[in-house]
Design a protein around this motif. Structure first.
Motif, PDB file in Angstrom:
ATOM      1  N   ALA A  28       0.848  -1.193   0.000  1.00  0.00           N
ATOM      2  CA  ALA A  28       0.000   0.000   0.000  1.00  0.00           C
ATOM      3  C   ALA A  28       0.884   1.243   0.000  1.00  0.00           C
ATOM      4  N   ALA A  29       0.472   2.219  -0.767  1.00  0.00           N
ATOM      5  CA  ALA A  29       1.192   3.494  -0.837  1.00  0.00           C
ATOM      6  C   ALA A  29       0.247   4.620  -0.431  1.00  0.00           C
ATOM      7  N   SER A  30       0.828   5.745  -0.111  1.00  0.00           N
ATOM      8  CA  SER A  30      -0.005   6.873   0.319  1.00  0.00           C
ATOM      9  C   SER A  30      -0.700   7.579  -0.837  1.00  0.00           C
ATOM     10  N   THR A  31      -0.149   7.462  -2.049  1.00  0.00           N
ATOM     11  CA  THR A  31      -0.763   8.092  -3.216  1.00  0.00           C
ATOM     12  C   THR A  31      -0.775   7.119  -4.387  1.00  0.00           C
ATOM     13  N   ALA A  34       2.641   7.078  -6.091  1.00  0.00           N
ATOM     14  CA  ALA A  34       3.619   6.274  -5.365  1.00  0.00           C
ATOM     15  C   ALA A  34       3.383   4.788  -5.581  1.00  0.00           C
ATOM     16  N   SER A  35       2.128   4.377  -5.733  1.00  0.00           N
ATOM     17  CA  SER A  35       1.828   2.957  -5.922  1.00  0.00           C
ATOM     18  C   SER A  35       2.322   2.437  -7.272  1.00  0.00           C
ATOM     19  N   THR A  43      -3.343   2.180  -3.352  1.00  0.00           N
ATOM     20  CA  THR A  43      -3.318   3.147  -2.253  1.00  0.00           C
ATOM     21  C   THR A  43      -3.830   2.480  -0.976  1.00  0.00           C
ATOM     22  N   ALA A  44      -3.426   3.016   0.144  1.00  0.00           N
ATOM     23  CA  ALA A  44      -3.883   2.490   1.431  1.00  0.00           C
ATOM     24  C   ALA A  44      -5.402   2.603   1.538  1.00  0.00           C
ATOM     25  N   HIS A  45      -5.964   3.690   1.031  1.00  0.00           N
ATOM     26  CA  HIS A  45      -7.419   3.871   1.088  1.00  0.00           C
ATOM     27  C   HIS A  45      -8.130   2.771   0.313  1.00  0.00           C
TER      28      HIS A  45
END
Length: 72
Positions: A28-31, A34-35, A43-45
Motif C-alpha cells: 500500500a502506498a499513500s498516493t 507512489a503505488s 493506495t492504502a485507502h
C-alpha cells in the motif's frame, strides 16, 4: 525522505523474498503515483477500504463502496 536512497529497491527485494517463500504480500502506498513504483500496489485507502470524506453543503458524508463480494 530523500530521493535516491534505495527505498523502492529495498521494498521490491523484501516483497520478492517474501513472495518466493510463498507468503502473500500486499503493498500500500499513500498516493496513486507512489503505488506505480511497485507491482500490484495500490493506495492504502483502496486496499484497506478507508472511507474518504465527501464534502457536501449540509454536512460531511463518508463514502465507502465495499460489498460482500469484494476481491479485497
Amino acid at each position: 525522505m530523500d530521493t535516491g536512497r534505495g527505498k523502492t529497491c529495498l521494498v521490491r527485494i523484501i516483497c520478492s523474498y517474501l513472495r518466493y517463500h510463498g507468503l502473500i504480500v500486499l503493498v500500500a502506498a499513500s498516493t496513486g503515483i507512489a503505488s506505480l513504483n511497485h507491482d500490484g500496489a495500490t493506495t492504502a485507502h483502496s486496499l484497506f477500504k478507508i472511507p474518504v470524506p465527501k464534502y457536501t453543503d449540509e454536512h460531511t458524508m463518508y463514502a465507502c463502496n465495499v460489498n460482500g463480494g469484494s476481491d479485497r
